[in-house]
Design a protein around this motif. Structure first.
Motif, PDB file in Angstrom:
ATOM      1  N   GLU A  92     -19.998 -20.904  -1.419  1.00  0.00           N
ATOM      2  CA  GLU A  92     -20.514 -19.719  -2.105  1.00  0.00           C
ATOM      3  C   GLU A  92     -21.869 -20.056  -2.716  1.00  0.00           C
ATOM      4  N   VAL A  93     -22.873 -19.269  -2.386  1.00  0.00           N
ATOM      5  CA  VAL A  93     -24.208 -19.436  -2.964  1.00  0.00           C
ATOM      6  C   VAL A  93     -24.503 -18.218  -3.828  1.00  0.00           C
ATOM      7  N   ASN A  94     -24.692 -18.450  -5.101  1.00  0.00           N
ATOM      8  CA  ASN A  94     -24.949 -17.379  -6.064  1.00  0.00           C
ATOM      9  C   ASN A  94     -26.179 -17.706  -6.894  1.00  0.00           C
ATOM     10  N   THR A  95     -26.624 -16.760  -7.677  1.00  0.00           N
ATOM     11  CA  THR A  95     -27.788 -16.973  -8.534  1.00  0.00           C
ATOM     12  C   THR A  95     -27.422 -17.840  -9.747  1.00  0.00           C
ATOM     13  N   ASP A  96     -28.436 -18.510 -10.291  1.00  0.00           N
ATOM     14  CA  ASP A  96     -28.223 -19.248 -11.533  1.00  0.00           C
ATOM     15  C   ASP A  96     -27.912 -18.296 -12.676  1.00  0.00           C
ATOM     16  N   MET A  97     -28.284 -17.029 -12.519  1.00  0.00           N
ATOM     17  CA  MET A  97     -27.965 -16.026 -13.535  1.00  0.00           C
ATOM     18  C   MET A  97     -26.458 -15.810 -13.621  1.00  0.00           C
ATOM     19  N   LEU A  98     -25.761 -15.795 -12.467  1.00  0.00           N
ATOM     20  CA  LEU A  98     -24.308 -15.646 -12.476  1.00  0.00           C
ATOM     21  C   LEU A  98     -23.651 -16.875 -13.097  1.00  0.00           C
ATOM     22  N   ALA A  99     -24.222 -18.056 -12.850  1.00  0.00           N
ATOM     23  CA  ALA A  99     -23.709 -19.276 -13.483  1.00  0.00           C
ATOM     24  C   ALA A  99     -23.816 -19.174 -14.997  1.00  0.00           C
ATOM     25  N   ALA A 100     -24.954 -18.673 -15.466  1.00  0.00           N
ATOM     26  CA  ALA A 100     -25.150 -18.511 -16.911  1.00  0.00           C
ATOM     27  C   ALA A 100     -24.168 -17.500 -17.481  1.00  0.00           C
ATOM     28  N   ALA A 101     -23.989 -16.382 -16.776  1.00  0.00           N
ATOM     29  CA  ALA A 101     -23.083 -15.336 -17.261  1.00  0.00           C
ATOM     30  C   ALA A 101     -21.643 -15.837 -17.319  1.00  0.00           C
ATOM     31  N   ARG A 102     -21.205 -16.515 -16.263  1.00  0.00           N
ATOM     32  CA  ARG A 102     -19.837 -17.053 -16.258  1.00  0.00           C
ATOM     33  C   ARG A 102     -19.676 -18.154 -17.285  1.00  0.00           C
ATOM     34  N   GLY A 103     -20.713 -18.974 -17.443  1.00  0.00           N
ATOM     35  CA  GLY A 103     -20.638 -20.059 -18.416  1.00  0.00           C
ATOM     36  C   GLY A 103     -20.660 -19.570 -19.848  1.00  0.00           C
ATOM     37  N   LEU A 104     -21.425 -18.526 -20.111  1.00  0.00           N
ATOM     38  CA  LEU A 104     -21.562 -18.011 -21.471  1.00  0.00           C
ATOM     39  C   LEU A 104     -20.460 -17.035 -21.855  1.00  0.00           C
ATOM     40  N   CYS A 105     -20.075 -16.182 -20.913  1.00  0.00           N
ATOM     41  CA  CYS A 105     -19.166 -15.075 -21.236  1.00  0.00           C
ATOM     42  C   CYS A 105     -17.762 -15.231 -20.657  1.00  0.00           C
ATOM     43  N   THR A 264     -23.641 -17.017 -28.391  1.00  0.00           N
ATOM     44  CA  THR A 264     -23.628 -18.464 -28.183  1.00  0.00           C
ATOM     45  C   THR A 264     -24.976 -18.961 -27.676  1.00  0.00           C
ATOM     46  N   ILE A 265     -25.351 -20.165 -28.098  1.00  0.00           N
ATOM     47  CA  ILE A 265     -26.503 -20.869 -27.540  1.00  0.00           C
ATOM     48  C   ILE A 265     -25.988 -22.173 -26.938  1.00  0.00           C
ATOM     49  N   MET A 266     -26.201 -22.366 -25.649  1.00  0.00           N
ATOM     50  CA  MET A 266     -25.718 -23.561 -24.948  1.00  0.00           C
ATOM     51  C   MET A 266     -26.858 -24.195 -24.156  1.00  0.00           C
ATOM     52  N   LYS A 267     -26.732 -25.501 -23.917  1.00  0.00           N
ATOM     53  CA  LYS A 267     -27.735 -26.203 -23.115  1.00  0.00           C
ATOM     54  C   LYS A 267     -27.455 -26.061 -21.628  1.00  0.00           C
ATOM     55  N   SER A 268     -26.177 -26.142 -21.248  1.00  0.00           N
ATOM     56  CA  SER A 268     -25.801 -26.108 -19.832  1.00  0.00           C
ATOM     57  C   SER A 268     -24.501 -25.346 -19.652  1.00  0.00           C
ATOM     58  N   PRO A 269     -24.342 -24.628 -18.529  1.00  0.00           N
ATOM     59  CA  PRO A 269     -23.098 -23.889 -18.301  1.00  0.00           C
ATOM     60  C   PRO A 269     -22.010 -24.706 -17.622  1.00  0.00           C
ATOM     61  N   MET A 270     -22.324 -25.958 -17.231  1.00  0.00           N
ATOM     62  CA  MET A 270     -21.427 -26.678 -16.329  1.00  0.00           C
ATOM     63  C   MET A 270     -20.012 -26.845 -16.871  1.00  0.00           C
ATOM     64  N   GLU A 271     -19.870 -27.247 -18.126  1.00  0.00           N
ATOM     65  CA  GLU A 271     -18.528 -27.451 -18.677  1.00  0.00           C
ATOM     66  C   GLU A 271     -17.689 -26.183 -18.567  1.00  0.00           C
ATOM     67  N   ASN A 272     -18.289 -25.051 -18.886  1.00  0.00           N
ATOM     68  CA  ASN A 272     -17.560 -23.784 -18.810  1.00  0.00           C
ATOM     69  C   ASN A 272     -17.379 -23.310 -17.367  1.00  0.00           C
ATOM     70  N   LEU A 273     -18.309 -23.675 -16.475  1.00  0.00           N
ATOM     71  CA  LEU A 273     -18.122 -23.339 -15.067  1.00  0.00           C
ATOM     72  C   LEU A 273     -16.947 -24.100 -14.473  1.00  0.00           C
ATOM     73  N   ILE A 274     -16.786 -25.333 -14.886  1.00  0.00           N
ATOM     74  CA  ILE A 274     -15.639 -26.125 -14.429  1.00  0.00           C
ATOM     75  C   ILE A 274     -14.337 -25.453 -14.852  1.00  0.00           C
ATOM     76  N   ALA A 275     -14.293 -25.005 -16.103  1.00  0.00           N
ATOM     77  CA  ALA A 275     -13.097 -24.311 -16.604  1.00  0.00           C
ATOM     78  C   ALA A 275     -12.904 -22.989 -15.865  1.00  0.00           C
ATOM     79  N   TYR A 276     -13.998 -22.293 -15.589  1.00  0.00           N
ATOM     80  CA  TYR A 276     -13.927 -21.006 -14.893  1.00  0.00           C
ATOM     81  C   TYR A 276     -13.323 -21.161 -13.506  1.00  0.00           C
ATOM     82  N   HIS A 277     -13.798 -22.138 -12.756  1.00  0.00           N
ATOM     83  CA  HIS A 277     -13.301 -22.351 -11.396  1.00  0.00           C
ATOM     84  C   HIS A 277     -11.928 -23.012 -11.366  1.00  0.00           C
ATOM     85  N   ALA A 278     -11.570 -23.678 -12.438  1.00  0.00           N
ATOM     86  CA  ALA A 278     -10.234 -24.272 -12.512  1.00  0.00           C
ATOM     87  C   ALA A 278      -9.164 -23.192 -12.576  1.00  0.00           C
ATOM     88  N   GLU A 279      -9.551 -22.023 -13.084  1.00  0.00           N
ATOM     89  CA  GLU A 279      -8.603 -20.913 -13.175  1.00  0.00           C
ATOM     90  C   GLU A 279      -8.263 -20.335 -11.808  1.00  0.00           C
TER      91      GLU A 279
END
Length: 279
Positions: A92-105, A264-279
């Motif tokens: 799956e190739v998506n925008t970095d904007m979707l990564a930010a949205a999933r990571g933040l929200c 929220t203010i975050m430096k990177s979405p990766m930690e939350n993206l991992i949790a998102y995809h783990a679901e």
């Protein structure tokens, strides 16, 4: 086992994940199909990513990247990734904007913003990006980004809008001449990366009135020209990226001045993206 990539214009964060657990984290240069050819993207994967990975076989790859908002650019990245990795399932190739949205929200609605080398924003309904104000890049837009801050900084330096002491300090610190700057911006590749690499000078000198005013004005401009086109009165506004993180004191001030409900203010979405995809 899955591979998640969060790629901006400056760097790409690759995370190997199994059952929600981070096994390996690798960094390569940023990927942006608007500024790079398919061959250049493929070469970075082959020469920098692959030698660092403990395996090149994955059940799925989730690639989030700057510039991946159009079908031809998505296809380009898809081909470059599939060429060197053995993928058993989907890519799956998506925008970095979707990564930010999933990571933040996560699965909640809200306004998600990126302030890194570039800037971007969207309204996210908890599943999809519903609306997006085009960032337009650092020449026409990208307000509040590292590249934009760097552009404003060198413009003020070269037009003598900052003190002579600051100008001399800047040129000496980066070992630059006015001619070097013009060459890097107008003739060399990736001027956005170059300009963003200068923005830490602003952090170091943030107590200088001219510097503080430059950064604060750029953040307010980002909010007025982007965030305020969404339903900001009924949604919290979240920020992610190196600029948002390192300049958060002034970002908070900009939100207060514009009556934005800061989330929220975050430096990177990766930690939350991992949790998102783990679901």
């Amino acid at each position: 086992m899955i591979l998640i990539a969060d790629s901006g214009s400056t760097k790409t964060d690759w995370s190997v994940v199994e059952k929600g657990k981070l096994l390996q984290q690798v960094y390569t240069k940023g990927t942006n199909p608007f500024f790079q050819t398919e061959e250049e993207i493929s070469d970075e994967i082959e020469t920098t990513l692959l030698p660092q990975l403990t395996t090149n076989t994955f059940d799925a790859v989730y690639f989030y990247g700057a510039g991946c908002g159009f079908p031809d650019k998505i296809a380009m990245v898809h081909r470059a990734v599939s060429k060197h990795l053995n993928i058993l399932g989907n890519i799956e190739v998506n925008t970095d904007m979707l990564a930010a949205a999933r990571g933040l929200c996560g699965h909640e609605s809200g306004i998600a913003c990126i302030l890194g080398t570039g800037s971007n924003s969207c309204y996210y309904n908890g599943k999809d990006i519903v609306s997006n104000v085009s960032p337009l890049g650092f020449i026409l837009g990208d307000e509040g980004s590292g590249a934009c801050l760097g552009k404003l900084l060198v413009g003020d330096i070269l037009k003598n809008q900052m003190t002579s002491e600051l100008k001399e300090k800047f040129l000496n610190q980066f070992d630059l001449t006015p001619g070097d700057i013009i060459d890097r911006v107008y003739r060399k590749p990736f001027p956005n990366r170059f300009l963003a690499s200068l923005s830490p000078f602003l952090v170091e000198n943030i107590n200088e009135p001219s510097v503080r005013s430059l950064v604060l004005s750029s953040f307010i401009s980002f909010i007025k020209r982007n965030v305020m086109q969404y339903d900001y009165e009924h949604n919290k506004v979240h920020f992610i990226g190196s600029v948002a993180y390192h300049y958060q004191e002034l970002l908070i001030e900009a939100c207060k001045e514009t009556n934005i409900q800061l989330g929220t203010i975050m430096k990177s979405p990766m930690e939350n993206l991992i949790a998102y995809h783990a679901e």
